[in-house]
Design a protein around this motif. Structure first.
Motif, mmCIF file in Angstrom:
data_model
loop_
_atom_site.group_PDB
_atom_site.id
_atom_site.type_symbol
_atom_site.label_atom_id
_atom_site.label_comp_id
_atom_site.label_asym_id
_atom_site.label_seq_id
_atom_site.Cartn_x
_atom_site.Cartn_y
_atom_site.Cartn_z
ATOM 1 N N UNK A 1 0.826 -1.206 0.000
ATOM 2 C CA UNK A 1 0.000 0.000 0.000
ATOM 3 C C UNK A 1 0.860 1.257 0.000
ATOM 4 N N UNK A 2 2.037 1.191 0.602
ATOM 5 C CA UNK A 2 2.956 2.339 0.611
ATOM 6 C C UNK A 2 3.354 2.708 -0.815
ATOM 7 N N UNK A 3 3.655 1.711 -1.646
ATOM 8 C CA UNK A 3 4.139 1.982 -2.995
ATOM 9 C C UNK A 3 2.996 2.219 -3.988
ATOM 10 N N UNK A 4 1.899 1.466 -3.877
ATOM 11 C CA UNK A 4 0.849 1.496 -4.894
ATOM 12 C C UNK A 4 -0.264 2.475 -4.533
ATOM 13 N N UNK A 5 -0.559 2.623 -3.232
ATOM 14 C CA UNK A 5 -1.662 3.476 -2.814
ATOM 15 C C UNK A 5 -2.978 2.738 -2.721
ATOM 16 N N UNK A 6 -3.004 1.468 -3.075
ATOM 17 C CA UNK A 6 -4.192 0.622 -2.975
ATOM 18 C C UNK A 6 -3.871 -0.597 -2.125
ATOM 19 N N UNK A 7 -4.899 -1.136 -1.487
ATOM 20 C CA UNK A 7 -4.706 -2.412 -0.796
ATOM 21 C C UNK A 7 -4.642 -3.529 -1.834
ATOM 22 N N UNK A 8 -4.202 -4.690 -1.403
ATOM 23 C CA UNK A 8 -4.144 -5.823 -2.334
ATOM 24 C C UNK A 8 -5.528 -6.172 -2.862
ATOM 25 N N UNK A 9 -6.549 -6.071 -1.998
ATOM 26 C CA UNK A 9 -7.904 -6.417 -2.414
ATOM 27 C C UNK A 9 -8.384 -5.480 -3.523
ATOM 28 N N UNK B 1 -6.528 -3.690 -5.547
ATOM 29 C CA UNK B 1 -5.705 -3.908 -6.738
ATOM 30 C C UNK B 1 -6.198 -5.127 -7.503
ATOM 31 N N UNK B 2 -6.520 -6.204 -6.792
ATOM 32 C CA UNK B 2 -7.025 -7.409 -7.460
ATOM 33 C C UNK B 2 -8.385 -7.155 -8.100
ATOM 34 N N UNK B 3 -9.224 -6.320 -7.477
ATOM 35 C CA UNK B 3 -10.513 -5.962 -8.083
ATOM 36 C C UNK B 3 -10.309 -5.226 -9.401
ATOM 37 N N UNK B 4 -9.288 -4.370 -9.446
ATOM 38 C CA UNK B 4 -8.979 -3.652 -10.679
ATOM 39 C C UNK B 4 -8.560 -4.629 -11.778
ATOM 40 N N UNK C 1 -4.865 0.106 -22.335
ATOM 41 C CA UNK C 1 -5.964 -0.790 -21.958
ATOM 42 C C UNK C 1 -6.868 -0.134 -20.931
ATOM 43 N N UNK C 2 -6.292 0.526 -19.948
ATOM 44 C CA UNK C 2 -7.093 1.175 -18.912
ATOM 45 C C UNK C 2 -7.935 2.310 -19.494
ATOM 46 N N UNK C 3 -7.386 3.066 -20.424
ATOM 47 C CA UNK C 3 -8.145 4.153 -21.037
ATOM 48 C C UNK C 3 -9.323 3.624 -21.843
ATOM 49 N N UNK C 4 -9.147 2.457 -22.453
ATOM 50 C CA UNK C 4 -10.208 1.897 -23.284
ATOM 51 C C UNK C 4 -11.256 1.136 -22.473
ATOM 52 N N UNK C 5 -10.824 0.361 -21.467
ATOM 53 C CA UNK C 5 -11.731 -0.564 -20.781
ATOM 54 C C UNK C 5 -12.129 -0.128 -19.372
ATOM 55 N N UNK C 6 -11.381 0.761 -18.774
ATOM 56 C CA UNK C 6 -11.661 1.119 -17.379
ATOM 57 C C UNK C 6 -12.152 2.551 -17.237
ATOM 58 N N UNK C 7 -11.464 3.480 -17.868
ATOM 59 C CA UNK C 7 -11.808 4.889 -17.696
ATOM 60 C C UNK C 7 -13.209 5.172 -18.216
ATOM 61 N N UNK C 8 -13.567 4.578 -19.352
ATOM 62 C CA UNK C 8 -14.884 4.850 -19.930
ATOM 63 C C UNK C 8 -16.024 4.344 -19.046
ATOM 64 N N UNK D 1 -5.815 -7.045 -18.990
ATOM 65 C CA UNK D 1 -4.535 -6.895 -18.290
ATOM 66 C C UNK D 1 -3.956 -8.259 -17.949
ATOM 67 N N UNK D 2 -4.795 -9.170 -17.475
ATOM 68 C CA UNK D 2 -4.328 -10.514 -17.129
ATOM 69 C C UNK D 2 -3.878 -11.271 -18.364
ATOM 70 N N UNK D 3 -4.515 -10.988 -19.501
ATOM 71 C CA UNK D 3 -4.145 -11.677 -20.735
ATOM 72 C C UNK D 3 -2.825 -11.157 -21.311
ATOM 73 N N UNK D 4 -2.458 -9.948 -20.924
ATOM 74 C CA UNK D 4 -1.191 -9.370 -21.385
ATOM 75 C C UNK D 4 -0.034 -9.981 -20.621
ATOM 76 N N UNK D 5 1.057 -10.316 -21.308
ATOM 77 C CA UNK D 5 2.245 -10.881 -20.658
ATOM 78 C C UNK D 5 2.835 -9.870 -19.676
ATOM 79 N N UNK D 6 2.898 -10.275 -18.400
ATOM 80 C CA UNK D 6 3.379 -9.425 -17.319
ATOM 81 C C UNK D 6 2.547 -8.146 -17.194
ATOM 82 N N UNK D 7 1.253 -8.296 -17.491
ATOM 83 C CA UNK D 7 0.365 -7.148 -17.412
ATOM 84 C C UNK D 7 0.161 -6.655 -15.984
#
Length: 357
Positions: free
Chosen positions: A240-248, A250-253, A307-314, A260-266
Protein backbone atom coordinates in the motif's frame (compact mmCIF):
# COMPACT_ATOMS: atom_id res chain seq x y z
CA UNK A 1 21.27 2.97 58.62
CA UNK A 2 22.95 0.04 60.36
CA UNK A 3 23.49 2.18 63.46
CA UNK A 4 19.85 3.20 63.57
CA UNK A 5 18.66 -0.38 63.27
CA UNK A 6 21.16 -1.47 65.93
CA UNK A 7 19.85 1.12 68.37
CA UNK A 8 16.17 0.42 67.77
CA UNK A 9 15.92 -2.44 70.38
CA UNK A 10 17.53 -0.27 73.06
CA UNK A 11 15.01 2.53 72.48
CA UNK A 12 11.97 0.41 73.39
CA UNK A 13 10.57 1.66 76.67
CA UNK A 14 9.33 -0.42 79.56
CA UNK A 15 12.04 -3.03 79.32
CA UNK A 16 10.12 -4.98 76.65
CA UNK A 17 12.38 -6.52 74.05
CA UNK A 18 11.72 -5.34 70.50
CA UNK A 19 10.51 -7.84 67.97
CA UNK A 20 7.35 -9.08 66.29
CA UNK A 21 4.27 -7.68 67.94
CA UNK A 22 1.73 -10.12 69.31
CA UNK A 23 -1.07 -7.57 69.01
CA UNK A 24 -2.91 -6.17 66.00
CA UNK A 25 -2.30 -7.12 62.38
CA UNK A 26 0.87 -9.00 61.54
CA UNK A 27 0.33 -9.04 57.74
CA UNK A 28 0.12 -5.40 56.73
CA UNK A 29 1.22 -3.33 53.74
CA UNK A 30 4.62 -1.73 54.26
CA UNK A 31 3.42 1.56 52.75
CA UNK A 32 -0.24 2.15 53.61
CA UNK A 33 -0.53 -0.18 56.63
CA UNK A 34 -3.71 -1.95 55.46
CA UNK A 35 -4.17 -5.65 56.13
CA UNK A 36 -2.99 -7.93 53.32
CA UNK A 37 -4.02 -11.17 55.00
CA UNK A 38 -6.85 -11.80 52.53
CA UNK A 39 -5.89 -9.69 49.52
CA UNK A 40 -3.26 -9.74 46.82
CA UNK A 41 0.18 -8.50 47.82
CA UNK A 42 3.64 -8.22 46.30
CA UNK A 43 7.00 -8.95 47.87
CA UNK A 44 9.33 -5.96 47.94
CA UNK A 45 12.82 -7.45 48.17
CA UNK A 46 13.42 -9.92 45.32
CA UNK A 47 16.32 -11.94 44.05
CA UNK A 48 17.56 -10.89 40.60
CA UNK A 49 15.00 -8.10 40.18
CA UNK A 50 14.23 -6.58 36.79
CA UNK A 51 14.98 -2.92 36.09
CA UNK A 52 11.35 -2.00 36.80
CA UNK A 53 11.28 -3.99 40.07
CA UNK A 54 14.55 -2.39 41.21
CA UNK A 55 13.18 1.08 40.52
CA UNK A 56 10.04 0.27 42.51
CA UNK A 57 12.21 -1.01 45.37
CA UNK A 58 14.25 2.21 45.37
CA UNK A 59 11.12 4.35 45.72
CA UNK A 60 9.71 2.17 48.52
CA UNK A 61 13.06 2.19 50.33
CA UNK A 62 13.15 5.99 50.25
CA UNK A 63 9.63 6.21 51.70
CA UNK A 64 10.15 3.86 54.65
CA UNK A 65 13.65 5.10 55.56
CA UNK A 66 15.33 4.77 58.03
CA UNK A 67 13.64 1.39 58.31
CA UNK A 68 15.41 -1.33 56.37
CA UNK A 69 13.40 -3.64 54.07
CA UNK A 70 13.59 -7.34 54.81
CA UNK A 71 12.80 -10.36 52.67
CA UNK A 72 9.45 -10.90 54.42
CA UNK A 73 8.08 -7.40 53.79
CA UNK A 74 5.10 -7.10 51.43
CA UNK A 75 2.98 -4.28 50.07
CA UNK A 76 -0.60 -4.43 48.84
CA UNK A 77 -1.13 -4.69 45.11
CA UNK A 78 -2.69 -1.21 44.95
CA UNK A 79 0.48 0.36 46.39
CA UNK A 80 2.60 -1.75 44.06
CA UNK A 81 0.71 -0.54 40.95
CA UNK A 82 0.73 3.06 42.23
CA UNK A 83 4.51 2.92 42.66
CA UNK A 84 4.92 1.27 39.27
CA UNK A 85 2.99 4.07 37.59
CA UNK A 86 5.26 6.58 39.33
CA UNK A 87 8.33 4.81 37.93
CA UNK A 88 6.85 4.87 34.42
CA UNK A 89 6.05 8.56 34.76
CA UNK A 90 9.60 9.33 35.93
CA UNK A 91 11.06 7.38 33.00
CA UNK A 92 8.91 9.32 30.55
CA UNK A 93 10.04 12.59 32.05
CA UNK A 94 13.64 11.47 31.66
CA UNK A 95 13.03 10.51 28.02
CA UNK A 96 11.47 13.90 27.25
CA UNK A 97 14.24 15.74 29.04
CA UNK A 98 16.44 17.60 26.51
CA UNK A 99 19.95 16.28 25.97
CA UNK A 100 21.53 19.64 26.77
CA UNK A 101 20.15 19.48 30.33
CA UNK A 102 21.87 16.16 30.89
CA UNK A 103 25.09 17.52 29.40
CA UNK A 104 24.99 20.56 31.68
CA UNK A 105 24.61 18.30 34.71
CA UNK A 106 27.63 16.26 33.65
CA UNK A 107 29.71 19.40 33.12
CA UNK A 108 28.71 20.84 36.50
CA UNK A 109 29.68 17.59 38.21
CA UNK A 110 33.05 17.62 36.49
CA UNK A 111 33.68 21.24 37.52
CA UNK A 112 32.64 20.63 41.12
CA UNK A 113 35.07 17.71 41.48
CA UNK A 114 38.23 18.75 39.61
CA UNK A 115 40.68 16.90 41.84
CA UNK A 116 38.72 13.70 42.32
CA UNK A 117 40.44 10.71 40.80
CA UNK A 118 38.55 8.59 38.29
CA UNK A 119 37.25 5.29 39.68
CA UNK A 120 39.42 2.29 39.01
CA UNK A 121 36.49 0.17 37.87
CA UNK A 122 33.30 1.25 36.07
CA UNK A 123 30.32 1.42 38.37
CA UNK A 124 26.86 0.15 37.58
CA UNK A 125 24.77 2.71 35.70
CA UNK A 126 21.84 4.23 37.51
CA UNK A 127 18.42 4.13 35.79
CA UNK A 128 18.53 7.86 35.04
CA UNK A 129 21.85 7.46 33.20
CA UNK A 130 20.45 4.74 30.96
CA UNK A 131 17.81 7.15 29.71
CA UNK A 132 20.34 9.51 28.07
CA UNK A 133 19.10 10.73 24.72
CA UNK A 134 21.06 10.63 21.48
CA UNK A 135 20.60 13.20 18.72
CA UNK A 136 20.98 11.96 15.14
CA UNK A 137 21.43 15.03 12.89
CA UNK A 138 19.73 13.65 9.76
CA UNK A 139 17.08 11.42 11.33
CA UNK A 140 13.91 12.02 13.29
CA UNK A 141 11.22 9.87 14.82
CA UNK A 142 7.55 9.76 15.75
CA UNK A 143 6.21 9.59 19.29
CA UNK A 144 6.03 6.10 20.75
CA UNK A 145 2.28 6.17 21.32
CA UNK A 146 -0.72 4.05 20.36
CA UNK A 147 -3.21 6.89 20.85
CA UNK A 148 -2.35 9.09 17.86
CA UNK A 149 -1.49 8.82 14.20
CA UNK A 150 2.17 9.47 13.33
CA UNK A 151 0.99 12.37 11.15
CA UNK A 152 0.25 15.63 12.98
CA UNK A 153 -3.24 17.09 13.41
CA UNK A 154 -4.92 13.80 12.53
CA UNK A 155 -8.42 13.49 13.98
CA UNK A 156 -8.91 9.81 13.15
CA UNK A 157 -9.68 7.38 15.95
CA UNK A 158 -8.98 4.15 14.02
CA UNK A 159 -5.34 3.18 13.67
CA UNK A 160 -3.32 0.35 12.15
CA UNK A 161 -0.15 -1.36 13.29
CA UNK A 162 3.05 -0.67 11.37
CA UNK A 163 4.98 -3.65 10.06
CA UNK A 164 8.76 -3.86 10.36
CA UNK A 165 9.11 -3.91 6.58
CA UNK A 166 7.22 -0.63 6.31
CA UNK A 167 9.36 0.80 9.13
CA UNK A 168 12.49 -0.18 7.23
CA UNK A 169 11.17 1.31 3.99
CA UNK A 170 10.20 4.64 5.59
CA UNK A 171 13.51 4.81 7.47
CA UNK A 172 15.48 4.21 4.26
CA UNK A 173 13.49 6.53 1.99
CA UNK A 174 12.59 9.34 4.40
CA UNK A 175 15.07 9.08 7.31
CA UNK A 176 12.14 8.80 9.70
CA UNK A 177 11.85 6.17 12.45
CA UNK A 178 8.48 4.72 13.47
CA UNK A 179 8.74 3.29 17.02
CA UNK A 180 7.23 0.02 18.26
CA UNK A 181 3.96 1.52 19.48
CA UNK A 182 3.50 4.01 16.63
CA UNK A 183 0.21 3.78 14.73
CA UNK A 184 -1.13 5.16 11.44
CA UNK A 185 -4.68 5.83 10.23
CA UNK A 186 -6.18 4.50 6.98
CA UNK A 187 -6.21 7.91 5.28
CA UNK A 188 -2.51 8.64 5.80
CA UNK A 189 -1.60 5.06 4.98
CA UNK A 190 -3.17 5.63 1.57
CA UNK A 191 -1.93 9.20 1.01
CA UNK A 192 1.58 9.64 -0.27
CA UNK A 193 2.66 12.32 2.22
CA UNK A 194 5.57 10.57 3.96
CA UNK A 195 7.95 13.35 2.95
CA UNK A 196 6.21 15.74 5.34
CA UNK A 197 7.02 13.70 8.45
CA UNK A 198 10.65 14.74 8.77
CA UNK A 199 9.80 18.43 9.12
CA UNK A 200 6.44 18.04 10.89
CA UNK A 201 5.75 19.71 14.23
CA UNK A 202 5.53 16.45 16.19
CA UNK A 203 8.78 14.92 14.92
CA UNK A 204 11.37 14.23 17.62
CA UNK A 205 15.14 14.46 17.17
CA UNK A 206 16.25 12.46 20.21
CA UNK A 207 16.58 8.67 20.39
CA UNK A 208 17.14 6.43 23.39
CA UNK A 209 19.10 3.19 23.53
CA UNK A 210 16.02 0.97 23.28
CA UNK A 211 14.87 2.69 20.10
CA UNK A 212 18.26 2.37 18.43
CA UNK A 213 18.35 -1.32 19.34
CA UNK A 214 14.90 -1.65 17.77
CA UNK A 215 16.24 -0.16 14.54
CA UNK A 216 18.93 -2.84 14.39
CA UNK A 217 16.30 -5.54 14.91
CA UNK A 218 14.28 -4.68 11.78
CA UNK A 219 16.69 -2.86 9.46
CA UNK A 220 17.67 -6.13 7.78
CA UNK A 221 14.08 -6.64 6.62
CA UNK A 222 14.46 -3.76 4.15
CA UNK A 223 14.64 -4.86 0.53
CA UNK A 224 15.85 -2.37 -2.12
CA UNK A 225 13.76 -4.17 -4.78
CA UNK A 226 10.07 -5.06 -5.23
CA UNK A 227 8.61 -8.29 -6.58
CA UNK A 228 5.17 -7.58 -8.03
CA UNK A 229 5.19 -10.94 -9.79
CA UNK A 230 4.52 -12.44 -6.34
CA UNK A 231 2.05 -9.97 -4.87
CA UNK A 232 0.46 -12.39 -2.42
CA UNK A 233 3.73 -12.77 -0.48
CA UNK A 234 4.40 -9.03 -0.31
CA UNK A 235 3.90 -7.22 2.97
CA UNK A 236 0.46 -5.54 2.96
CA UNK A 237 1.73 -2.26 4.38
CA UNK A 238 4.67 -2.04 1.95
CA UNK A 239 2.35 -2.82 -0.98
CA UNK A 240 0.00 0.00 0.00
CA UNK A 241 2.96 2.34 0.61
CA UNK A 242 4.14 1.98 -3.00
CA UNK A 243 0.85 1.50 -4.89
CA UNK A 244 -1.66 3.48 -2.81
CA UNK A 245 -4.19 0.62 -2.98
CA UNK A 246 -4.71 -2.41 -0.80
CA UNK A 247 -4.14 -5.82 -2.33
CA UNK A 248 -7.90 -6.42 -2.41
CA UNK A 249 -8.61 -3.23 -4.40
CA UNK A 250 -5.71 -3.91 -6.74
CA UNK A 251 -7.02 -7.41 -7.46
CA UNK A 252 -10.51 -5.96 -8.08
CA UNK A 253 -8.98 -3.65 -10.68
CA UNK A 254 -7.26 -6.57 -12.42
CA UNK A 255 -10.48 -8.62 -12.42
CA UNK A 256 -12.49 -5.72 -13.85
CA UNK A 257 -10.10 -5.38 -16.80
CA UNK A 258 -9.45 -8.95 -18.05
CA UNK A 259 -7.18 -7.76 -20.87
CA UNK A 260 -4.54 -6.89 -18.29
CA UNK A 261 -4.33 -10.51 -17.13
CA UNK A 262 -4.14 -11.68 -20.74
CA UNK A 263 -1.19 -9.37 -21.38
CA UNK A 264 2.25 -10.88 -20.66
CA UNK A 265 3.38 -9.42 -17.32
CA UNK A 266 0.36 -7.15 -17.41
CA UNK A 267 0.01 -7.20 -13.62
CA UNK A 268 3.59 -5.98 -13.27
CA UNK A 269 2.93 -3.22 -15.80
CA UNK A 270 -0.18 -2.11 -13.88
CA UNK A 271 1.73 -2.02 -10.60
CA UNK A 272 4.54 -0.03 -12.22
CA UNK A 273 2.06 2.47 -13.71
CA UNK A 274 0.29 3.01 -10.37
CA UNK A 275 3.67 3.31 -8.61
CA UNK A 276 4.77 5.99 -11.08
CA UNK A 277 1.49 7.90 -10.68
CA UNK A 278 1.84 7.78 -6.90
CA UNK A 279 5.54 8.61 -6.45
CA UNK A 280 6.44 10.49 -9.63
CA UNK A 281 9.73 8.56 -9.77
CA UNK A 282 11.62 8.28 -13.03
CA UNK A 283 11.28 5.24 -15.24
CA UNK A 284 14.90 4.37 -14.53
CA UNK A 285 14.38 4.31 -10.76
CA UNK A 286 11.18 2.26 -11.06
CA UNK A 287 12.95 -0.18 -13.36
CA UNK A 288 15.68 -0.57 -10.73
CA UNK A 289 13.11 -1.18 -7.99
CA UNK A 290 11.30 -3.81 -10.04
CA UNK A 291 14.47 -5.34 -11.50
CA UNK A 292 13.18 -4.96 -15.07
CA UNK A 293 14.99 -3.34 -18.02
CA UNK A 294 13.84 0.24 -18.46
CA UNK A 295 12.72 -0.11 -22.08
CA UNK A 296 10.77 -3.27 -21.29
CA UNK A 297 9.04 -1.56 -18.37
CA UNK A 298 8.17 1.52 -20.43
CA UNK A 299 6.59 -0.71 -23.10
CA UNK A 300 4.53 -2.54 -20.45
CA UNK A 301 3.28 0.70 -18.89
CA UNK A 302 2.29 2.09 -22.32
CA UNK A 303 0.24 -1.02 -23.12
CA UNK A 304 -1.44 -1.05 -19.69
CA UNK A 305 -2.22 2.67 -19.93
CA UNK A 306 -3.91 2.14 -23.30
CA UNK A 307 -5.96 -0.79 -21.96
CA UNK A 308 -7.09 1.18 -18.91
CA UNK A 309 -8.14 4.15 -21.04
CA UNK A 310 -10.21 1.90 -23.28
CA UNK A 311 -11.73 -0.56 -20.78
CA UNK A 312 -11.66 1.12 -17.38
CA UNK A 313 -11.81 4.89 -17.70
CA UNK A 314 -14.88 4.85 -19.93
CA UNK A 315 -16.80 2.88 -17.27
CA UNK A 316 -16.08 5.34 -14.47
CA UNK A 317 -15.63 8.74 -16.14
CA UNK A 318 -17.92 10.80 -18.35
CA UNK A 319 -21.65 10.91 -18.97
CA UNK A 320 -21.84 7.48 -20.59
CA UNK A 321 -20.89 5.45 -17.52
CA UNK A 322 -24.29 5.87 -15.84
CA UNK A 323 -27.90 5.46 -17.05
CA UNK A 324 -30.46 8.25 -17.47
CA UNK A 325 -32.28 7.12 -14.31
CA UNK A 326 -29.06 7.18 -12.27
CA UNK A 327 -28.32 10.65 -13.58
CA UNK A 328 -31.76 11.90 -12.47
CA UNK A 329 -31.01 10.79 -8.91
CA UNK A 330 -28.18 13.34 -8.81
CA UNK A 331 -30.52 16.27 -9.44
CA UNK A 332 -30.77 18.66 -6.52
CA UNK A 333 -33.83 20.53 -5.23
CA UNK A 334 -32.87 24.02 -6.43
CA UNK A 335 -31.92 22.97 -10.02
CA UNK A 336 -35.18 21.00 -10.25
CA UNK A 337 -37.14 24.11 -9.28
CA UNK A 338 -35.25 26.32 -11.70
CA UNK A 339 -35.23 24.05 -14.74
CA UNK A 340 -38.61 22.45 -14.45
CA UNK A 341 -39.03 18.99 -13.09
CA UNK A 342 -37.68 15.71 -11.93
CA UNK A 343 -37.72 13.96 -15.33
CA UNK A 344 -35.11 16.22 -16.91
CA UNK A 345 -31.43 15.39 -16.46
CA UNK A 346 -29.60 18.55 -15.45
CA UNK A 347 -25.91 18.93 -16.31
CA UNK A 348 -23.87 22.00 -15.36
CA UNK A 349 -20.73 22.41 -17.46
CA UNK A 350 -17.81 24.33 -16.02
CA UNK A 351 -15.06 25.26 -18.40
CA UNK A 352 -12.33 25.64 -15.81
CA UNK A 353 -10.53 22.45 -16.75
CA UNK A 354 -11.22 22.43 -20.51
CA UNK A 355 -8.06 22.82 -22.55
CA UNK A 356 -8.11 25.85 -24.84
CA UNK A 357 -5.83 25.77 -27.85
Amino acid sequence: MATVNHNLPSEVSGGVEAGTSTRGHTNVCLLCGCSILQQQSDIVLRENPTEMQQSIYNIIESRVAPRQISSVDHICHACWMRTKREVIRMNRQDENRPLRDLTDVDVQQDESQPNEAAPAEPTQLEPSVRTHQIVLPHYRRAANSTHNCVFPNCSSTTFHNISDKLRATVLHNHHYYLPKLARICSEHLTNNSWDTLLTSDNSIETFNVEQIQHVFSFVNTFSPTLDFDDIQNMDNRVFQYWIGLTKEKFNMLIEEVPRISQLHRGVLGTAALLLKMRTGDSDERIATLLQVPRRTLEGLMDKVREILCQDFVTRHLGINHITHEELLEHNLTIPNGLFGGEIIAIVICDGTYIYIY
